[in-house]
Design a protein around this motif. Structure first.
Motif, PDB file in Angstrom:
ATOM      1  N   HIS A  48       0.842  -1.210   0.000  1.00 43.31           N
ATOM      2  CA  HIS A  48       0.000   0.000   0.000  1.00 43.31           C
ATOM      3  C   HIS A  48       0.873   1.254   0.000  1.00 43.31           C
ATOM      4  O   HIS A  48       0.672   2.167  -0.807  1.00 43.31           O
ATOM      5  N   HIS A  49       1.853   1.298   0.888  1.00 41.58           N
ATOM      6  CA  HIS A  49       2.724   2.468   0.975  1.00 41.58           C
ATOM      7  C   HIS A  49       3.567   2.638  -0.291  1.00 41.58           C
ATOM      8  O   HIS A  49       3.755   3.759  -0.773  1.00 41.58           O
ATOM      9  N   MET A  50       4.054   1.520  -0.842  1.00 38.08           N
ATOM     10  CA  MET A  50       4.883   1.620  -2.042  1.00 38.08           C
ATOM     11  C   MET A  50       4.068   2.083  -3.239  1.00 38.08           C
ATOM     12  O   MET A  50       4.568   2.830  -4.080  1.00 38.08           O
ATOM     13  N   LYS A  51       2.807   1.700  -3.306  1.00 38.54           N
ATOM     14  CA  LYS A  51       1.946   2.175  -4.395  1.00 38.54           C
ATOM     15  C   LYS A  51       1.801   3.688  -4.329  1.00 38.54           C
ATOM     16  O   LYS A  51       1.903   4.383  -5.347  1.00 38.54           O
ATOM     17  N   ILE A  52       1.575   4.202  -3.148  1.00 43.15           N
ATOM     18  CA  ILE A  52       1.433   5.654  -2.980  1.00 43.15           C
ATOM     19  C   ILE A  52       2.738   6.362  -3.358  1.00 43.15           C
ATOM     20  O   ILE A  52       2.719   7.362  -4.085  1.00 43.15           O
ATOM     21  N   LEU A  53       3.864   5.846  -2.896  1.00 44.46           N
ATOM     22  CA  LEU A  53       5.156   6.458  -3.211  1.00 44.46           C
ATOM     23  C   LEU A  53       5.468   6.386  -4.709  1.00 44.46           C
ATOM     24  O   LEU A  53       5.975   7.347  -5.286  1.00 44.46           O
ATOM     25  N   CYS A  54       5.152   5.260  -5.334  1.00 38.39           N
ATOM     26  CA  CYS A  54       5.404   5.110  -6.766  1.00 38.39           C
ATOM     27  C   CYS A  54       4.444   5.967  -7.589  1.00 38.39           C
ATOM     28  O   CYS A  54       4.859   6.601  -8.572  1.00 38.39           O
ATOM     29  N   ASP A  55       3.167   5.999  -7.215  1.00 40.70           N
ATOM     30  CA  ASP A  55       2.200   6.842  -7.924  1.00 40.70           C
ATOM     31  C   ASP A  55       2.594   8.311  -7.858  1.00 40.70           C
ATOM     32  O   ASP A  55       2.349   9.071  -8.794  1.00 40.70           O
ATOM     33  N   ALA A  56       3.209   8.699  -6.766  1.00 35.37           N
ATOM     34  CA  ALA A  56       3.659  10.081  -6.599  1.00 35.37           C
ATOM     35  C   ALA A  56       4.926  10.363  -7.407  1.00 35.37           C
ATOM     36  O   ALA A  56       5.287  11.521  -7.614  1.00 35.37           O
ATOM     37  N   GLY A  57       5.596   9.305  -7.836  1.00 33.80           N
ATOM     38  CA  GLY A  57       6.836   9.480  -8.586  1.00 33.80           C
ATOM     39  C   GLY A  57       8.048   9.690  -7.707  1.00 33.80           C
ATOM     40  O   GLY A  57       9.139   9.959  -8.198  1.00 33.80           O
ATOM     41  N   ILE A  58       7.886   9.558  -6.404  1.00 33.02           N
ATOM     42  CA  ILE A  58       8.993   9.758  -5.468  1.00 33.02           C
ATOM     43  C   ILE A  58       9.897   8.521  -5.433  1.00 33.02           C
ATOM     44  O   ILE A  58      11.096   8.619  -5.216  1.00 33.02           O
ATOM     45  N   VAL A  59       9.319   7.359  -5.672  1.00 41.54           N
ATOM     46  CA  VAL A  59      10.036   6.087  -5.647  1.00 41.54           C
ATOM     47  C   VAL A  59       9.735   5.344  -6.949  1.00 41.54           C
ATOM     48  O   VAL A  59       8.645   5.458  -7.497  1.00 41.54           O
ATOM     49  N   VAL A  60      10.724   4.587  -7.426  1.00 41.75           N
ATOM     50  CA  VAL A  60      10.522   3.708  -8.576  1.00 41.75           C
ATOM     51  C   VAL A  60      10.854   2.292  -8.160  1.00 41.75           C
ATOM     52  O   VAL A  60      11.676   2.074  -7.261  1.00 41.75           O
ATOM     53  N   GLY A  61      10.197   1.342  -8.796  1.00 38.17           N
ATOM     54  CA  GLY A  61      10.439  -0.057  -8.498  1.00 38.17           C
ATOM     55  C   GLY A  61      10.818  -0.820  -9.749  1.00 38.17           C
ATOM     56  O   GLY A  61      10.413  -0.463 -10.846  1.00 38.17           O
ATOM     57  N   ARG A  62      11.627  -1.854  -9.572  1.00 36.28           N
ATOM     58  CA  ARG A  62      11.963  -2.747 -10.679  1.00 36.28           C
ATOM     59  C   ARG A  62      11.855  -4.182 -10.173  1.00 36.28           C
ATOM     60  O   ARG A  62      12.285  -4.499  -9.062  1.00 36.28           O
ATOM     61  N   LYS A  63      11.244  -5.016 -10.987  1.00 37.04           N
ATOM     62  CA  LYS A  63      11.043  -6.413 -10.624  1.00 37.04           C
ATOM     63  C   LYS A  63      12.312  -7.213 -10.877  1.00 37.04           C
ATOM     64  O   LYS A  63      12.997  -7.008 -11.869  1.00 37.04           O
ATOM     65  N   GLU A  64      12.604  -8.077  -9.932  1.00 38.90           N
ATOM     66  CA  GLU A  64      13.701  -9.031 -10.090  1.00 38.90           C
ATOM     67  C   GLU A  64      13.231 -10.324  -9.450  1.00 38.90           C
ATOM     68  O   GLU A  64      13.154 -10.421  -8.216  1.00 38.90           O
ATOM     69  N   GLY A  65      12.861 -11.277 -10.277  1.00 40.63           N
ATOM     70  CA  GLY A  65      12.286 -12.512  -9.756  1.00 40.63           C
ATOM     71  C   GLY A  65      10.945 -12.222  -9.107  1.00 40.63           C
ATOM     72  O   GLY A  65      10.120 -11.507  -9.669  1.00 40.63           O
ATOM     73  N   LYS A  66      10.750 -12.744  -7.912  1.00 39.97           N
ATOM     74  CA  LYS A  66       9.468 -12.512  -7.233  1.00 39.97           C
ATOM     75  C   LYS A  66       9.459 -11.228  -6.410  1.00 39.97           C
ATOM     76  O   LYS A  66       8.439 -10.831  -5.876  1.00 39.97           O
ATOM     77  N   TRP A  67      10.615 -10.564  -6.278  1.00 38.91           N
ATOM     78  CA  TRP A  67      10.715  -9.365  -5.458  1.00 38.91           C
ATOM     79  C   TRP A  67      10.811  -8.106  -6.309  1.00 38.91           C
ATOM     80  O   TRP A  67      11.269  -8.144  -7.438  1.00 38.91           O
ATOM     81  N   THR A  68      10.411  -7.009  -5.708  1.00 39.15           N
ATOM     82  CA  THR A  68      10.586  -5.699  -6.328  1.00 39.15           C
ATOM     83  C   THR A  68      11.652  -4.949  -5.538  1.00 39.15           C
ATOM     84  O   THR A  68      11.664  -4.983  -4.315  1.00 39.15           O
ATOM     85  N   HIS A  69      12.527  -4.289  -6.261  1.00 45.33           N
ATOM     86  CA  HIS A  69      13.583  -3.475  -5.666  1.00 45.33           C
ATOM     87  C   HIS A  69      13.206  -2.012  -5.880  1.00 45.33           C
ATOM     88  O   HIS A  69      12.866  -1.605  -6.997  1.00 45.33           O
ATOM     89  N   TYR A  70      13.282  -1.236  -4.820  1.00 46.43           N
ATOM     90  CA  TYR A  70      12.842   0.159  -4.857  1.00 46.43           C
ATOM     91  C   TYR A  70      14.012   1.115  -4.671  1.00 46.43           C
ATOM     92  O   TYR A  70      14.978   0.800  -3.969  1.00 46.43           O
ATOM     93  N   SER A  71      13.878   2.276  -5.293  1.00 50.86           N
ATOM     94  CA  SER A  71      14.882   3.335  -5.129  1.00 50.86           C
ATOM     95  C   SER A  71      14.193   4.694  -5.266  1.00 50.86           C
ATOM     96  O   SER A  71      13.069   4.793  -5.777  1.00 50.86           O
TER      97      SER A  71
END
Length: 94
Positions: A48-71
């Protein structure tokens, strides 16, 4: 930038857990599994929190296997910074 976009960006900063996530990501990319260990929250809550951060453009995620890595998204942070700087009077008198 329109008011709706501004509200989405600053909503990302309006929760203690999201601020903690941002602080953790300041030190570099982190896997969601590492964020879960650090925050003591459930996986659905983190999502939930990562969706809000990503929708805001403050954080980006990239999939690697079953996990997502955020920056941190430098362009997203720059947008927030530019808006805040635009609030200052042009002659910088406060």
């Amino acid at each position: 930038m329109d008011e709706k976009r501004i509200a989405v960006i600053f909503k990302a900063f309006c929760d203690e857990n999201r601020v903690k996530i941002i602080e953790l990501l300041r030190h570099g990319e982190k896997c969601a599994c590492k964020l879960l260990e650090e925050l003591n929250i459930s996986q659905p809550t983190l999502s939930h929190h990562m969706k809000i951060l990503c929708d805001a453009g403050i954080v980006v995620g990239r999939k690697e296997g079953k996990w997502t890595h955020y920056s941190i998204s430098y362009s997203g942070v720059e947008q927030a910074k530019q808006y805040l700087q635009g609030l200052l009077p042009e002659n910088n008198e406060l």
